[in-house]
Design a protein around this motif. Structure first.
Motif, PDB file in Angstrom:
ATOM      1  N   ARG A 877       0.839  -1.208   0.000  1.00 41.47           N
ATOM      2  CA  ARG A 877       0.000   0.000   0.000  1.00 41.47           C
ATOM      3  C   ARG A 877       0.871   1.253   0.000  1.00 41.47           C
ATOM      4  NH1 ARG A 877      -3.229  -3.087   3.550  1.00 41.47           N
ATOM      5  NH2 ARG A 877      -2.240  -2.116   5.365  1.00 41.47           N
ATOM      6  N   LYS A 903      -1.406 -14.704  -2.360  1.00 39.81           N
ATOM      7  CA  LYS A 903      -2.709 -14.949  -2.986  1.00 39.81           C
ATOM      8  C   LYS A 903      -3.534 -15.919  -2.149  1.00 39.81           C
ATOM      9  CE  LYS A 903      -4.848 -15.917  -7.453  1.00 39.81           C
ATOM     10  NZ  LYS A 903      -4.615 -16.230  -8.882  1.00 39.81           N
ATOM     11  N   ILE A 908      -5.989 -12.442  -3.807  1.00 37.06           N
ATOM     12  CA  ILE A 908      -5.533 -11.758  -5.014  1.00 37.06           C
ATOM     13  C   ILE A 908      -4.017 -11.727  -5.004  1.00 37.06           C
ATOM     14  CG2 ILE A 908      -7.607 -10.335  -5.318  1.00 37.06           C
ATOM     15  CD1 ILE A 908      -6.132  -8.026  -4.045  1.00 37.06           C
ATOM     16  N   LYS A 911       0.430  -8.051  -7.161  1.00 34.85           N
ATOM     17  CA  LYS A 911       0.322  -7.008  -8.191  1.00 34.85           C
ATOM     18  C   LYS A 911      -1.064  -6.408  -8.180  1.00 34.85           C
ATOM     19  CE  LYS A 911       1.196  -6.215 -13.130  1.00 34.85           C
ATOM     20  NZ  LYS A 911       1.618  -6.838 -14.419  1.00 34.85           N
ATOM     21  N   GLU A 912      -2.106  -7.285  -8.151  1.00 33.29           N
ATOM     22  CA  GLU A 912      -3.488  -6.780  -8.137  1.00 33.29           C
ATOM     23  C   GLU A 912      -3.761  -5.997  -6.836  1.00 33.29           C
ATOM     24  OE1 GLU A 912      -5.747 -10.310 -10.650  1.00 33.29           O
ATOM     25  OE2 GLU A 912      -5.362 -10.579  -8.517  1.00 33.29           O
ATOM     26  N   TYR A 913      -3.221  -6.487  -5.735  1.00 27.97           N
ATOM     27  CA  TYR A 913      -3.426  -5.802  -4.443  1.00 27.97           C
ATOM     28  C   TYR A 913      -2.799  -4.414  -4.466  1.00 27.97           C
ATOM     29  CZ  TYR A 913      -3.617  -5.086   0.614  1.00 27.97           C
ATOM     30  OH  TYR A 913      -3.882  -4.588   1.872  1.00 27.97           O
ATOM     31  N   LYS A 914      -1.593  -4.311  -5.063  1.00 32.54           N
ATOM     32  CA  LYS A 914      -0.900  -3.021  -5.122  1.00 32.54           C
ATOM     33  C   LYS A 914      -1.653  -2.059  -6.007  1.00 32.54           C
ATOM     34  CE  LYS A 914       3.673  -1.041  -5.901  1.00 32.54           C
ATOM     35  NZ  LYS A 914       5.086  -1.307  -6.297  1.00 32.54           N
ATOM     36  N   THR A 915      -2.235  -2.582  -7.103  1.00 31.61           N
ATOM     37  CA  THR A 915      -2.985  -1.719  -8.039  1.00 31.61           C
ATOM     38  C   THR A 915      -4.272  -1.225  -7.402  1.00 31.61           C
ATOM     39  OG1 THR A 915      -2.070  -2.982  -9.900  1.00 31.61           O
ATOM     40  CG2 THR A 915      -3.992  -1.586 -10.339  1.00 31.61           C
ATOM     41  N   THR A 916      -5.034  -2.161  -6.781  1.00 27.56           N
ATOM     42  CA  THR A 916      -6.324  -1.778  -6.171  1.00 27.56           C
ATOM     43  C   THR A 916      -6.117  -0.968  -4.889  1.00 27.56           C
ATOM     44  OG1 THR A 916      -6.387  -3.864  -4.978  1.00 27.56           O
ATOM     45  CG2 THR A 916      -7.512  -3.773  -7.096  1.00 27.56           C
ATOM     46  N   GLY A 917      -5.022  -1.254  -4.160  1.00 34.34           N
ATOM     47  CA  GLY A 917      -4.768  -0.538  -2.877  1.00 34.34           C
ATOM     48  C   GLY A 917      -4.437   0.891  -3.107  1.00 34.34           C
TER      49      GLY A 917
END
Length: 917
Positions: A877, A903, A908, A911-917
Motif C-alpha cells: 500500500r 494470494k 488476489i 500485483k493486483e493488491y498493489k494496483t487496487t490498494g
C-alpha cells in the motif's frame, strides 16, 4: 500456719514513729474554713462584665478562705437557671447572681433562699424581693443624672433621642424611669423618640438611621450604656452628623473603647459612672456568711464624667487597678511561700518517720532473717509441688486439645469424604434420568427417589459441616435486600409435593407481600429448611403447617412457622436450641443440631428465634428491617431475586442445560486432563466425557509433568490428592508460560468460602463443589473452551497490532507480544527458524507449537507467515518498493513463493493488491 510477732521494743518504736507522722502540723490554712461562693454571670461579652469578674477575682484573692467559682451563661437565660440550680445542688455557702432577665430568674433565686442559701443580686434585680441583698448603682438615679446633665447643657427647645437597653431587664426600666422623671420637669427639652436596643451597638443603628434621616436636628442622644452610645455615634457619622449631635452613655469603663476613652476622644459628650461592684459583692457575701448585719439594698455612688474630669478619673482607676494587681501578686507570693513551708514541714516529718522505720527495720532484720529462711524453704517445697502439678495439667490439656483437634479433623475430613460417593450416586442417577429409554417408566420414579434422598443426605452432611464452622466462628454474613414473601414462597415450593402427598394444609400468610428485608439468602434458606423439615417430620397426615409474615410498625419483621404436630414438652422448651438436644417425645431419627444452627444463623442477622408449644409447635423469628443493625462489610448491595443465590451450588436440582458445541463435524476432540485420585469418580468422568473429549487422567502424583507433556485444552482438578493438593498444582501450571493458558476447573468437596478464595488466588477459572451436576460440569467445560475460542479469535484478527505496550494483564498477552517482537526483528532473515524462535522464548519446539496452536489455533509457521504477509500488505500500500524487493526484505526465498503465499491469504496477487490498494 505459724504466726510471727514483733518484739515489744520494735512495736514501741513503730508506734512512736506513726505518732510523729500523724500529729497534724499547725499551718495558717489548717484552721481556716473554706467559704464556697458561686457567681452566676449572665454573659461575658462586654468589658463591663469582664471588669466585674476581674474585680471579684481580685477581691477573692485577698481572702484565702474563699473558694470562688464563676459560671458564664453566655447570654442564655435557661443556661443561667441551670447554673444556679447546680450551685444549689452542690450546697455552696453564698450565691451571687448578675441576672440576664428579671422574671425568668425569680423562681430559681427564691428556690435558693428556701434551701437556706443566701443570694446576692448584682447590677439587675428580679421580679420579687425574694433575695438576700442587692448591690449595684441606683439605676433610677443614673437616669436622673443623665437627664440633669442633658438639661443643663441643652439649648432651648433641644431635641433628644433616648436609647434603652433590653426591655425585660430591670436597669433598662429604672434608668428610663429616672430619665423621664427629670425631663417632665423641663418641658423646653423635647424627647422626640425612644429606641429599644439590647445593650449592643448593632441593635440601634437601623432605627436611629431612619430617625436621623427624617429629623437631623437632634441635639442630644442618651444611650443607657456606652456600647449603644458608640453605635449611635457611628450611625450619625455615616450621615455626617457626628459633630452636630452630642452623645451621652453609661458605664464609664477605663478600657479600650470604654466610656472614659470615648469621652477623651470626643466621641461622647459625657458618660455616667456605673460601678461594677465586684469587690463590694464579695465582701458582702463574706458578711452574710459570717452572719454580720447587712443592708438589703446596697447602692453604689455614681458621677458624671466628661472632658473636665475624665483624665483624673481614668488615672485614679488605673492606680486602683495597679494596686489590686500588686496586692494579688503579693498574695500569690505569700501563697507560694506557705506551700514551700508546708512542703518542708512535711519533709521533716517524713524524714523523722523514715529514721524510725530504718531503725525498726535494722532491729527486725536480724529477727526476720531466721524466719524468712525457714519460710523460704517451705515456699520452695510448695512451689516445686505446684510446678509439678502445673506441668502435669499442661501435658494433659495439650493431649486433650490434640485429641479433640484430631477428632474434629477426622470428623470434618470424613464429612468431606462422604461427598465423593454422593457425587457418584447423584451423577449416575442424573445420567439415568437423562436416558430416553427410562423416561416414563416406573424406574424413573425410583431414580428420582434416589436422587432426592441423596440430596437429603448431602444436606445433612452440610449441616454437620456448618456446625463445625459455627464452633470455629468461620461464618460471615452477606445480607442482600430480599422480598421476604417471594423468598419464603420459593423455599416452600420444595415441600409442596410432600404436603400434597400427605394432604397437609400448607399455606403462607403475609400482611404485606412487598416487604423487603436484608438477609443472607444461603443462611436463611437453611433456617427455613430446618424448621419446615421438623414441621413435616412431626405433623401427622391431614395436619396443618402455616408460615405467617407480620410486618411490624416498630421496624421489625416476624416470621412465624406453626404446625399441628406432637409439640414439645413444656419443661424441655428452654433446651430446644441446645446442640444435640432431642425431645423426650421424639422417636424419630434426628441429629439435634438443626435448631442450634438456626439460632446461630438468626443471631448473625442480629435477630432472635423463640419457640412455643401449644397444640403443636410455633417458632417465631424476629428480624430488623433496614441496615442500621448490620456492619458495612455484611451488606451486599445487589438485590436477590431468587432465594438460592450462593456461588457454591451444593443442592442443584436436576436440570437439562443447553450445551455449546464447539466441535465442527470431523474436527479433532479437545484434550481433557482429569486430576483425581478416586477411581470410581475417574471412571465416571472418563465414561461420560470421552465422547466429547480426549480424556487423560492423573492421580496427582505426576499431574504437573503430564500437563507439560500433553499441554491439554482444559483441566479438571480435585483439591485433596495423595501427597499434594490441587491448589499447588493449579498455581504451578498458571505460573508456567507453557501451561498458563489452560483453563482449570476445581472439583472438590470443600465448599467453604476460604477454599473458594484460595482457589481464585491459585488462578483457577471455575470452582465447582461435590456433589456436582454433570450437566453443569459439561456446560462449564464448554463455556471455558468457548471463551478461549473468543480470545483466540481476537489474537488471530489482531496479529499485527498486538504490541507489548497493550497490556491485558495475562501471561498469554506477554507471550504473544514477545513472540511477535522476535518475529518482527528477524523479518528479513530467510534462515530464521522455529527452533531459533523457541530458544529466544525459552521453550522447546514442541511446547512452542502446542502453545501457539492452543492460543491462536494455527501452527507457528503459519503464524510467522501471516505476520510477514500482513507486513507485506502494508508495504504494498505504501508503494515505496516493488514486489521482488518486498519479498526478499520479508525473508521469502523467492518472489514466486511470496506471490503464491500472498494470494492464498488475501485471494488476489500482490500485483493486483498493489494496483487496487
Amino acid at each position: 500456719m505459724k504466726t510471727f510477732y514483733f518484739p515489744s521494743s520494735l512495736r514501741c518504736i513503730l508506734i512512736a514513729a506513726l505518732t510523729v507522722l500523724l500529729v497534724p502540723s499547725c499551718t495558717k490554712d489548717d484552721n481556716a474554713a473554706t467559704v464556697k461562693i458561686g457567681f452566676s454571670q449572665g454573659m461575658n461579652t462586654d468589658d463591663w462584665r469582664r471588669q466585674l469578674n476581674k474585680s471579684m477575682v481580685i477581691e477573692a484573692s485577698l481572702h484565702p478562705e474563699v473558694q470562688l467559682e464563676i459560671k458564664d451563661a453566655n447570654n442564655n437565660v435557661q443556661q443561667q437557671v441551670k447554673d444556679i440550680e447546680k450551685f444549689i445542688d452542690r450546697g455552696v455557702d453564698v450565691i451571687i447572681v448578675s441576672p440576664i432577665e428579671a422574671k425568668p430568674l425569680t423562681a430559681v433565686v427564691e428556690k435558693s433562699i428556701k434551701k437556706g442559701i443566701p443570694v446576692i443580686v448584682v447590677d439587675r434585680k428580679i421580679d420579687s424581693e425574694g433575695y438576700t441583698a442587692y448591690i449595684g448603682a441606683d439605676n433610677i438615679e443614673v437616669g436622673r443624672i443623665a437627664a440633669k446633665y442633658i438639661v443643663s447643657n441643652s439649648t432651648v427647645n433641644g431635641k433628644i433621642i433616648e436609647i434603652t437597653g433590653l426591655k425585660t431587664s430591670s436597669p433598662a426600666y429604672e434608668r428610663g424611669l429616672g430619665f423621664s422623671q427629670i425631663l417632665k420637669q423641663h418641658p423646653q427639652v423635647k424627647l422626640i423618640a425612644t429606641i429599644n436596643g439590647n445593650w449592643e451597638s448593632g441593635s440601634v443603628k437601623v432605627q436611629l438611621k431612619k430617625l436621623l434621616q427624617n429629623d437631623p436636628d437632634i441635639e442630644f442622644i442618651f444611650a443607657q450604656n456606652d456600647r449603644m452610645a458608640l453605635g449611635a455615634w457611628e450611625t450619625a457619622k455615616e450621615l455626617g452628623l457626628e459633630n452636630k449631635i452630642k452623645f451621652v452613655g453609661v458605664d464609664a469603663l477605663s478600657t479600650q473603647n470604654g466610656g472614659i476613652e470615648l469621652v477623651k476622644k470626643g466621641v461622647l459628650q459625657a458618660t455616667i459612672l456605673y460601678p461594677t461592684g465586684g469587690n463590694e459583692a464579695l465582701r458582702l457575701a463574706l458578711k452574710i456568711y459570717n452572719k454580720e448585719p447587712i443592708t438589703k439594698n446596697n447602692l453604689l455612688n455614681t458621677i458624671v464624667i466628661d472632658k473636665i474630669n475624665a483624665e483624673i478619673i481614668e488615672n485614679q482607676l488605673d492606680k486602683v487597678d495597679q494596686q489590686q494587681t500588686v496586692i494579688k501578686q503579693q498574695l500569690d507570693a505569700i501563697s507560694v511561700q506557705e506551700q514551700e513551708y508546708a512542703s518542708q514541714h512535711s519533709l521533716v516529718r517524713l524524714l523523722t518517720l523514715f529514721l524510725a522505720i530504718i531503725l525498726s527495720l535494722a532491729i527486725y532484720s536480724v529477727y526476720s532473717t531466721i524466719s524468712i529462711s525457714r519460710k523460704k524453704r517451705q515456699l520452695e517445697q510448695i512451689n516445686s509441688t505446684v510446678t509439678s502439678q502445673k506441668n502435669e495439667i499442661e501435658v494433659m490439656a495439650d493431649a486433650a486439645q490434640r485429641s479433640n483437634e484430631a477428632k474434629l479433623g477426622f470428623f470434618t475430613g470424613l464429612s468431606h469424604e462422604f461427598k465423593t460417593p454422593i457425587t457418584l450416586i447423584l451423577s449416575y442417577a442424573e445420567s439415568l434420568i437423562e436416558n430416553d429409554k427410562i423416561k416414563g417408566t416406573r424406574l424413573m420414579d425410583e431414580l428420582k427417589l434416589i436422587y432426592s434422598n441423596s440430596h437429603r443426605l448431602l444436606r445433612l452432611i452440610n449441616q454437620l459441616l456448618d456446625f463445625r464452622k459455627i464452633e470455629e466462628r468461620k461464618f460471615s454474613l452477606r445480607a442482600s435486600k430480599t422480598n421476604i414473601y417471594l423468598f419464603t414462597d420459593q423455599v416452600m415450593a420444595n415441600f409442596k409435593g410432600e404436603a400434597a402427598r400427605r394432604n397437609i394444609d400448607f399455606r403462607l400468610i403475609a400482611d404485606n407481600k412487598d416487604t423487603e428485608v436484608f438477609i443472607d439468602n444461603s443462611l436463611m434458606d437453611k433456617v427455613y429448611f430446618n424448621l419446615l423439615s421438623n414441621a413435616f417430620k412431626f405433623t401427622p397426615d391431614n395436619g396443618r403447617i402455616t408460615i405467617t409474615i407480620k410486618d411490624g410498625a416498630d421496624g421489625t419483621l416476624k416470621i412465624i412457622v406453626k404446625d399441628s404436630g406432637i409439640g414439645i414438652p413444656e419443661k424441655e422448651l428452654n433446651m430446644v436450641f441446645n446442640p444435640f438436644f432431642r425431645a423426650s417425645n421424639n422417636n424419630k431419627n434426628s441429629s439435634g443440631i438443626g435448631l442450634n444452627l438456626s439460632k446461630e444463623f438468626i443471631a448473625l442477622h442480629n435477630g432472635t428465634i423463640e419457640v412455643r408449644s401449644r397444640q403443636g409447635t410455633e417458632f417465631t423469628i424476629t428480624l430488623y428491617k433496614g441496615t442500621e443493625h448490620l456492619q458495612p462489610a455484611e451488606i451486599n448491595t445487589s438485590t436477590a431475586t431468587e432465594y438460592n443465590t450462593s456461588l457454591l451450588q451444593d443442592d442443584l436440582e436436576y436440570e437439562s442445560l443447553p450445551e455449546i458445541n464447539l466441535l465442527a463435524p470431523g474436527q479433532e476432540k479437545y484434550t481433557l486432563l482429569v486430576i483425581e485420585d478416586h477411581p470410581d469418580l475417574v471412571n465416571f468422568l472418563s465414561n461420560k466425557l470421552s465422547t466429547e473429549y480426549d480424556v487423560h487422567v492423573s492421580d496427582g502424583s505426576n499431574a504437573t509433568t503430564l500437563a507439560l507433556e500433553l499441554v491439554p485444552d482444559i483441566i479438571i482438578c480435585d483439591i485433596n490428592l495423595a501427597g499434594t493438593d490441587g491448589f499447588e498444582i493449579s498455581k504451578t501450571l498458571k505460573k508456567d508460560l507453557r501451561t498458563s493458558h489452560i483453563p482449570i476447573i476445581i472439583l472438590s468437596a470443600q465448599s467453604n468460602k476460604e477454599s473458594v478464595i484460595q482457589g481464585m488466588q491459585a488462578g483457577v477459572d471455575q470452582y465447582l463443589t461435590k456433589p456436582f451436576s454433570l450437566s453443569v460440569l459439561r456446560q462449564s467445560l464448554s463455556s471455558l473452551l468457548f471463551n478461549r475460542e473468543k480470545l483466540r479469535y481476537y489474537y488471530t484478527n489482531n496479529i499485527y497490532r498486538v504490541e507489548p505496550e497493550s497490556k491485558f494483564g495475562t501471561l498469554e498477552q506477554d507471550f504473544i507480544s514477545r513472540m511477535n517482537s522476535h518475529i518482527m526483528e528477524n523479518m528479513d532473515n530467510p534462515k530464521f527458524s522455529v527452533e531459533e524462535l523457541a530458544d529466544k522464548l525459552n521453550v522447546s519446539r514442541v511446547q512452542l507449537y502446542r502453545k501457539v496452536k492452543a492460543i491462536l489455533g494455527m501452527s507457528i509457521s503459519d503464524h510467522i507467515n501471516n505476520i510477514r504477509l500482513e507486513k507485506a500488505a502494508t508495504m504494498l500500500r505504501d508503494g515505496k518498493m516493488n514486489i521482488s524487493e518486498i519479498a526478499y526484505s520479508l525473508g521469502f526465498s523467492s518472489p514466486n513463493y511470496f506471490s503464491t503465499a500472498f494470494k492464498n491469504k488475501f485471494g488476489i496477487s500482490p500485483k493486483e493488491y498493489k494496483t487496487t490498494g
